[in-house]
Structure formats: structure tokens, C-alpha cells
Design an enzyme around this catalytic site. Sequence first.
Site, short mmCIF file in Angstrom:
data_model
loop_
_atom_site.label_atom_id
_atom_site.label_comp_id
_atom_site.label_asym_id
_atom_site.label_seq_id
_atom_site.Cartn_x
_atom_site.Cartn_y
_atom_site.Cartn_z
N GLY A 13 0.82 -1.22 0.00
CA GLY A 13 0.00 0.00 0.00
C GLY A 13 0.84 1.26 0.00
N GLU A 20 1.75 1.75 -3.53
CA GLU A 20 0.54 2.15 -4.25
C GLU A 20 0.24 3.64 -4.03
OE1 GLU A 20 -2.25 -1.74 -4.52
OE2 GLU A 20 -1.53 -1.23 -2.50
N1 T1G Z 1 2.53 -4.30 8.98
C1 T1G Z 1 2.75 -4.43 10.32
N2 T1G Z 1 3.99 -4.57 10.89
C2 T1G Z 1 5.02 -4.55 10.05
C3 T1G Z 1 4.88 -4.42 8.64
C4 T1G Z 1 3.56 -4.27 8.12
N3 T1G Z 1 3.33 -4.12 6.81
N4 T1G Z 1 6.11 -4.46 8.09
C5 T1G Z 1 6.98 -4.61 9.11
N5 T1G Z 1 6.35 -4.67 10.28
C6 T1G Z 1 6.96 -4.80 11.60
C7 T1G Z 1 7.59 -6.17 11.83
O1 T1G Z 1 6.66 -7.09 12.29
C8 T1G Z 1 8.65 -5.84 12.88
O2 T1G Z 1 8.00 -5.74 14.11
C9 T1G Z 1 9.11 -4.45 12.49
O3 T1G Z 1 8.05 -3.91 11.68
C10 T1G Z 1 10.37 -4.44 11.68
O4 T1G Z 1 10.21 -5.31 10.58
C11 T1G Z 1 -3.39 -2.56 0.24
C12 T1G Z 1 -2.97 -4.75 1.64
C13 T1G Z 1 9.63 -3.63 5.49
C14 T1G Z 1 11.22 -5.15 4.38
O5 T1G Z 1 4.40 -7.14 2.89
O6 T1G Z 1 8.78 -7.07 4.32
O7 T1G Z 1 0.02 -3.27 1.71
O8 T1G Z 1 9.07 -7.63 15.24
O9 T1G Z 1 11.91 -7.00 11.35
O10 T1G Z 1 14.04 -6.83 8.32
O11 T1G Z 1 -2.07 -3.53 -1.32
O12 T1G Z 1 9.31 -5.80 7.45
O13 T1G Z 1 9.96 -5.33 15.57
O14 T1G Z 1 7.69 -5.97 16.50
O15 T1G Z 1 10.84 -7.18 9.08
O16 T1G Z 1 14.20 -4.32 8.20
C15 T1G Z 1 2.60 -5.25 2.11
C16 T1G Z 1 6.18 -6.39 5.02
C17 T1G Z 1 1.51 -5.32 3.12
C18 T1G Z 1 5.99 -5.61 3.77
C19 T1G Z 1 11.59 -4.40 6.76
N6 T1G Z 1 3.86 -4.99 2.77
N7 T1G Z 1 7.38 -5.98 5.73
O17 T1G Z 1 12.35 -5.52 7.04
O18 T1G Z 1 12.46 -5.32 9.59
S1 T1G Z 1 -0.03 -5.72 2.34
C20 T1G Z 1 4.67 -5.98 3.10
C21 T1G Z 1 8.60 -6.40 5.30
C22 T1G Z 1 -0.56 -4.28 1.59
C23 T1G Z 1 -2.09 -3.19 -0.01
C24 T1G Z 1 -1.83 -4.41 0.79
C25 T1G Z 1 9.76 -6.02 6.17
C26 T1G Z 1 10.51 -4.77 5.67
P1 T1G Z 1 8.73 -6.19 15.42
P2 T1G Z 1 11.38 -6.33 10.15
P3 T1G Z 1 13.38 -5.52 8.29
#
Ligand code: T1G
Length: 705
Positions: free
Chosen positions: A104, A107
Amino acid sequence: MPENKLVRFENIDGVGVVTIDNPPVNALSPGVPEGIIEAIERGNADPAIRAMVLIGAGRSFIAGADIRTFGNRPPPVLGKRAHDALDASQKPVVAAIHGYALGGGFEIALASNYRIAVPSAKVGLPEVLIGIIPGSGGTQRLPRLIGPKAALEMIVSGRHVPAEEAHRLGIIDELAPEGGDLRQAAIAFARGVADTKPLPRIRDHDEKLAEAQADPGMFDAMRKSIARRARGQKAPYHCIQSVENACKMPFDDGIVRERELFNELENSAEARALRYAFFAEREVARLPDIPRETPLRPIKTAAIVGAGTMGGGIAMSFAEFGFPVQLLEIDEDALARGLARIRSTYETSVKRGSLSTAEMERRLGLIEGVGSYDDIAQADVVIEAVFERIPVKEEVFKKLDATMKPGALLYSNTSGIDIDIMANATKRPQDVAGTHFFAPANVMKLFEVVRGAKSALDTLMTAMDLGRKIGKVSAMAGNGDGFVANRSRTPFGTEMIILVEEGALPEQVDKVMVDFGYPIGPFATADLSGLDIGYDSRQRRAAQNPNYRKLPIADHLVEIGRLGQKSGAGWYRYEKGDRTPHPDPEVARIIKDKAAELHIAQRNFTDEEILRRLLFASVNEACKILEEGKAYRASDIDVMWLNGFGFPRYRGGLMYWADGIGVAEIYRQIVQWHQRYGERWAPSSLLRQLVETGTPFRDAKPGGR
Ligand code: T1G
């Protein structure tokens, strides 16, 4: 309107700077999209504002929707989405990207009029990796911006695209200097486009969609190309469908259809399992009994002892992430063979196009072959990867103790030998721990950190961190035979062979596990790694435990020279130069004869019984591991199976899958098999406890407390 603490708006000389501040990764948690909408509308309403900048506070732009809210997300409060407000903006909006613009977040950047980024930034639509599709216009805007083919590749792979490549693709309009002031650069850029009319909106441009008219078969070609790896999953196909819609429908219709496809998946079993895996891989880094602030020992250089297959793969992992690494092998020929194996592995990747020649040379430049312990004495960390023989290991650790600089970390890549044996061969056991890689070490992601009785907390914490620094998923394990990963997998390996004694054929068992979602079956996997490895560890176990359940059929295959792919025959036979496993009537005959010799009655098996026998055996062992406190939580064991054994990710992991069946049913079955097959199926007391208390595996506590 109360002030939105998550989204700030500042007027910087006529440019409205909208800062998203929702640590740690500025996810679109409740309040953030609303704050962005309000800010964009405020900027449009304010005559003093000529243009706007969207930027993230802290280490990132926006990493997407808040995944924690999935499954119970409130409908959009303002009845519209951020990308609608951006589309409606009469003043230019510039997305200024550092860190990550994902899902998002990307996007929102695509709905903005311009995108600038620092070179180290990454953009992407990784929704497919958590079992959904982009749901805020990504599948409609990206194909219009870069063409459907490139968009398909990005959306179906879910990969994070470096900003420089995104700039080449036309996604990023301008690269800002790395280490410079991105905010200032964005404000200057915004000023430069403030009077642009009409504003560039991706939704208005269909020209690039013509690519699909010229090649209408691209969507089916993509469906075909992912058929093998996307088996059993819906999300990759919904991604393709939504991009195809973009090429066949008006923008707004495509958006509506995108949302419908998204809603179909948000709460699917596949999406829930992949979300579980996402958070399990973050939770595994939390070590309840080691303070998070434990200082790490600095690691700039590494050394590997042993240039065999594992040693070479480990060296490649370090080189891939930029660490200079020395590869020590006393025997010159063995060293030359080890280095040659590394080069030929890289050359194969270059031929396949998955690695550039320049990158191969860069990595080879970081790997240095050496012939004496003195050469590696100054390395910050050394990983021993020699034969799995106790006397050999002890000898190596004695030499390391005598040679390595004070404070160097002494790790062992053993896959099951007691870590304390190596530690006690030194006068610095506090610096010793296990760092267990999985074959092939340069590919498999699992990095099992094994705690010795005297391992210091910083020795362990530094190992966990090191794993992440070389692109692995680190998971902590208690010491003991097979540690956690292999120990939990061993009953699976034993049961598969006993099933064959009782009448199942290797190819039947493999088909069941491939249908379940594994890339290849366990018998074909055994042939790939070499049957002699299993044979050695069975001999070691039989020597240690007189009641050990021998596996005569598997032992016989090795004793007659059927070692697997490397000898052209194992559980399957192989044509010269071809890795395709062919069922071998000779094996079926050996099985029949041995079973008769052992007076084992043979019978037919249902696929379901085969699946349950293999996985329930490991679930039971996993409970024993938790009972003994050798693992912190059931989800850690899932992380190990996902990253070490190819367990199908869209099933969440062994224990997550088991919770889908239920503790009571698994216990009932195991008790039945205990009565039928004896001690090897003795149910773990933790499992009994979980049934009595009605507790799912995910809430099982180490030590059964
Ligand atoms: N939502 C909630 N928490 C998140 C998060 C997210 N999207 N991304 C990261 N966190 C938290 C994670 O749990 C951790 O928490 C902390 O942030 C650090 O993350 C409408 C519906 C960005 C590459 O799939 O791939 O958008 O453990 O340890 O290694 O189309 O996090 O410290 O409590 O992973 O540096 C799409 C998911 C969502 C990206 C960073 N986005 N995140 O990596 O740190 S769907 C994703 C990642 C969406 C729309 C749709 C990675 C990162 P804590 P980390 P990192």
C-alpha cells in the site's frame, strides 16, 4: 479535527510536506491513511500551498498496510482511500522514498504524480508473499506505468526492486543523492513541478497497455511458468488475473475488480498461514532469556575451516553479503577442489542469468583460500565445517584455541554433534557456539544457532545477528542430538522408511508430499543430499543407543553402493547427466525381499495415512523438544521447517498445520499408533498436557510450564 499524531503537515515556503511517522516502518495502521487523506485535502484547500511532498519519518517510506490488522480491518473511515484523494489532487504530490515503499505504501507513491528516491531505497508489491494481491490500485497503475510484462514480473514475484532498477524501469522519476537531504531534494523537485498542467496521473495513461494487445498470450504464459512453484495457491493467479483486467477494462472497473479479488483472499487459509509465517520469522529473533541490549561483538572478517561442500557454501554466503572470507584447508588439492567448486557454482548461476559476471567476480574477490591456521588468526569469527567426526572436530578446536586472536568467535557448523565437546576442547568455551547451516549452505535460509553450556550471551546474540547479516533466518536451539531442526525432522525420516518396509513405495510417499506442497519428495531429497549422510548418522545413533530402531532397507541400499544421485542410483535410478528420479523395479525388489527377511507384513496405504505418519511423528518430537525447553516456542520450529526443510510456506509450518488438525485428534492418533507400533510412538507428556488443558500448539510453553 483532533491533530493526527501519525501524519504531520508543514508548509515549507509554499510546499506542503506530509510526514508519515508510525514506527518502525510507517505501516498504514488505522489513522495513517486518514491522516494522508486529510493532509492532501488540506494542501489542496490552502491557497498558500503550490505542491506537496509525501515522506516517511525514521528508516522508511511506507512498508504497506498494517498486516497485524488483517482479518479484522475496519472499513475506510472517510469512505475513501488515500489513492482516491491523490488522484483528485489539483496540486502535484511528490513521493520521496527512502528505505521501503512496499504494498500500500508503493501504491500511494504510484497514485502520487511524481516519485523520487535515494539509490538504497526499495519499492515493490510483495502482497503475493502474504497470500493476497495489491488492493489499492497497484495492479491497475503499475502496468500502465511500466507495461504489463514488467508489472506482472514484479507483482507475481513480490520482489523488492532496488531504486536504481526502478529508475531504469521508469517508476522513479529522479534519484536523489544517497546520504544527501532527501526532504530538501523533494521540496526542490516539488517547486520545480508546481505549475505543471495537466498533472501526470498514471491512471490516465493506457499507452503501455498496448503491449498486451501485441502479446495476448503473456498472461497464460505467466500462469504456465509459475504452475510448479505456485501449486495449491490462489494469490499468484489472482495477481495475473488483475493485471490482465487492467489491460482489458477501464481503470475504475479494474480497481473495483481488484478489490473483489483482494477480498476473496484476505481471510483465506493461504493468507492466514503466510501472515503467520511472516510474524513467526520476526518473533524467532526475540530471545526471552537474553537481554535485547546484549552488546554484539564486531564482525568484519570471517574464516571457514574446511573447503568441502558445506564450507564452500558457507564462504559463498559471506561473500554474497560483502564479508571478506578466508577458506582454510590444509591439503592443497582439497583447497583447489573447494575453490574450483565455488567458481563452477557461480559460473552455473551466470549461465542461468541469475548472477552477473561482475557480481561473480566481486564475490570471488572476497573469498581467499589459505593453507594454515596462522593465516586466519586475525579473523573476527571462524566457522568450522569439517567432517562430522568427534576426534576431527576436537582437533580443529584445539588448533583454533591455540591460534585465534582473543575475542574471536569460534562457531561450529556441526549438524548434530554435542557443542560442548568442541567447547571443552578449548580454554575459551564462552566463545564457542553452533551455527548450523542447511545444505546447500549458500541457498537454504535457515541458520540454527546452538547454545553450548558455557556459550556467553554475546557469543549467542552475535551469532543470531550474523545470520541475518548474511541473509539467513536465525533461530535459537538448545544443545542435544540433532539440536532442534534435525531432531524434529528425524522421526519424519525414520517413518518414511518404515512405511516402505510396510509396503508403500518411495514414489508413492514422494507424490503425497509433493501434492502436499513440497518442491520435491523426501526420497528424492535423500538421493540429492546422498544416502551415505543418513547412513553415517544412523550408525552413530545405533552406537550410542542399543534400542535404536535400525533401518535395514536404507542401510542395505548404501552398503550395495546406491548412494543417490552421486552414484546414479539410490531410492530412484538416474540417467547419466540427468537429475530426474526414475522409479526403479530393483528397489521395489530389494524392499520386498528385505521385508520378507524381516517378517514384516506389507499392505497398501492411503495418502492421508502416509501424510499423517510422517508429520505427526515430527509433531510429537517437536512437543518433546518444547517440553525439554530446547526451543522457545512452537513457531520457532515452524520457522526452521519453512527455511530448512522446504515445508510449504502457504501451510504456515509444521505446528501451525498441526493446529489446523487439532491437538486432540493428533493425540488420539498417536496413542493408537503407540499401541500398534510401540515405543517410537510414545506420546510426549507435553502433548498430553495440551490435550488436557485444551491448549493449541501455538501456545505451548517451553518446559511445559
Ligand atoms: N505491517 C505491520 N507490521 C510490520 C509491517 C507491516 N506491513 N512491516 C513490518 N512490520 C513490523 C515487523 O513485524 C517488525 O516488528 C518491524 O516492523 C520491523 O520489521 C493494500 C494490503 C519492510 C522489508 O508485505 O517485508 O500493503 O518484530 O523486522 O528486516 O495492497 O518488514 O519489531 O515488532 O521485518 O528491516 C505489504 C512487510 C503489506 C511488507 C523491513 N507490505 N514488511 O524488514 O524489519 S499488504 C509488506 C517487510 C498491503 C495493499 C496491501 C519487512 C521490511 P517487530 P522487520 P526488516
